[in-house]
Design an enzyme around this catalytic site. Structure first.
Site, PDB file in Angstrom:
ATOM      1  N   ASP A 143      -4.107 -15.069   4.767  1.00 54.92           N
ATOM      2  CA  ASP A 143      -5.379 -15.780   4.884  1.00 54.92           C
ATOM      3  C   ASP A 143      -5.039 -17.245   5.165  1.00 54.92           C
ATOM      4  OD1 ASP A 143      -4.536 -16.799   2.466  1.00 54.92           O
ATOM      5  OD2 ASP A 143      -6.337 -16.263   1.338  1.00 54.92           O
ATOM      6  N   HIS A 144      -6.051 -18.118   5.092  1.00 59.22           N
ATOM      7  CA  HIS A 144      -5.824 -19.539   5.399  1.00 59.22           C
ATOM      8  C   HIS A 144      -4.785 -20.161   4.456  1.00 59.22           C
ATOM      9  CE1 HIS A 144      -8.954 -19.112   2.419  1.00 59.22           C
ATOM     10  NE2 HIS A 144      -8.673 -20.323   1.970  1.00 59.22           N
ATOM     11  N   HIS A 171      13.759   0.636  -6.355  1.00 58.30           N
ATOM     12  CA  HIS A 171      13.113   1.594  -7.258  1.00 58.30           C
ATOM     13  C   HIS A 171      11.724   2.033  -6.811  1.00 58.30           C
ATOM     14  CE1 HIS A 171      15.737   0.644 -11.080  1.00 58.30           C
ATOM     15  NE2 HIS A 171      16.463   0.907  -9.997  1.00 58.30           N
ATOM     16  N   ARG A 193      15.451   9.971  -8.707  1.00 59.51           N
ATOM     17  CA  ARG A 193      14.355   9.977  -9.690  1.00 59.51           C
ATOM     18  C   ARG A 193      13.229   9.019  -9.280  1.00 59.51           C
ATOM     19  NH1 ARG A 193      18.233   6.569 -11.453  1.00 59.51           N
ATOM     20  NH2 ARG A 193      17.670   4.666 -12.552  1.00 59.51           N
TER      21      ARG A 193
HETATM   22  C1  RB5 Z   1      -7.929 -18.720  -1.277  1.00 56.38           C
HETATM   23  O1  RB5 Z   1      -8.424 -19.909  -1.793  1.00 56.38           O
HETATM   24  C2  RB5 Z   1      -7.328 -17.862  -2.376  1.00 56.38           C
HETATM   25  O2  RB5 Z   1      -8.318 -17.413  -3.246  1.00 56.38           O
HETATM   26  C3  RB5 Z   1      -6.558 -16.706  -1.796  1.00 56.38           C
HETATM   27  O3  RB5 Z   1      -5.589 -17.177  -0.914  1.00 56.38           O
HETATM   28  C4  RB5 Z   1      -5.795 -15.833  -2.766  1.00 56.38           C
HETATM   29  O4  RB5 Z   1      -5.011 -16.598  -3.623  1.00 56.38           O
HETATM   30  C5  RB5 Z   1      -6.601 -14.828  -3.471  1.00 56.38           C
HETATM   31  O5  RB5 Z   1      -6.103 -14.052  -4.296  1.00 56.38           O
END
Ligand code: RB5
Length: 144
Positions: A8-9, A98, A132
């Site tokens: 994500d960002h 594992h 295992r």
């Molecule tokens: C984004 O602000 C943040 O919530 C996301 O990157 C992540 O850490 C979510 O679990």
């Protein structure tokens, strides 16, 4: 190896850095986004990568968000995905040896870039031990 990578960002910068590193090591990397630092939703990118992995388009995946938690929740909803949030190289090694982890998850706000690289290196080079451990990972998906 053909790898998928997504973030994500919050994980964007670390994704870009790890992608460059993997490519410099000779791996082929498919980037499932995001492609900029504008705020976005981590499940969208976890889904894209997990679908490709389950379709065998890529062999393993790397996901990055701020903590690594959201990406882990989203990825591990998919049957057949074993996504490991790793904070150190020991976790990386064990997740492969594992648990046969097929997705590595990193938290860009938790783990510095040198440590992330070390974790990735160990995770890439460690093989699943089978035996295992195979019986146990089959039980995760309700097989046997
Ligand atoms: C984004 O602000 C943040 O919530 C996301 O990157 C992540 O850490 C979510 O679990």
């Amino acid at each position: 190896m053909k790898l998928g990578i997504a973030s994500d960002h919050a994980g964007f910068e670390m994704k870009e850095e790890l992608k460059r590193h993997l490519e410099s090591e000779g791996h082929s990397v498919e980037d499932f986004g995001c492609y900029e630092t504008e705020s976005c939703d981590y499940p969208d990118y976890a889904q894209k990568l997990c679908k490709a992995l389950l379709a065998n388009t890529v062999e393993r995946g790397v996901l990055v968000c701020g903590t690594g938690l959201g990406m882990s929740y989203a990825a591990n909803r998919h049957k057949g995905i074993r996504a490991a949030l790793c904070l150190n190289t020991y976790m990386a090694e064990m997740s492969r040896a594992h648990n046969d982890a097929n997705v590595l998850v990193l938290g860009s706000r938790i783990t510095d870039s040198d440590t992330a690289r070390d974790i990735l290196l160990v995770w890439m080079k460690t093989s699943f031990e089978g035996g295992r451990h195979l019986r146990r990972i089959r039980k995760i998906d309700g097989e046997s």
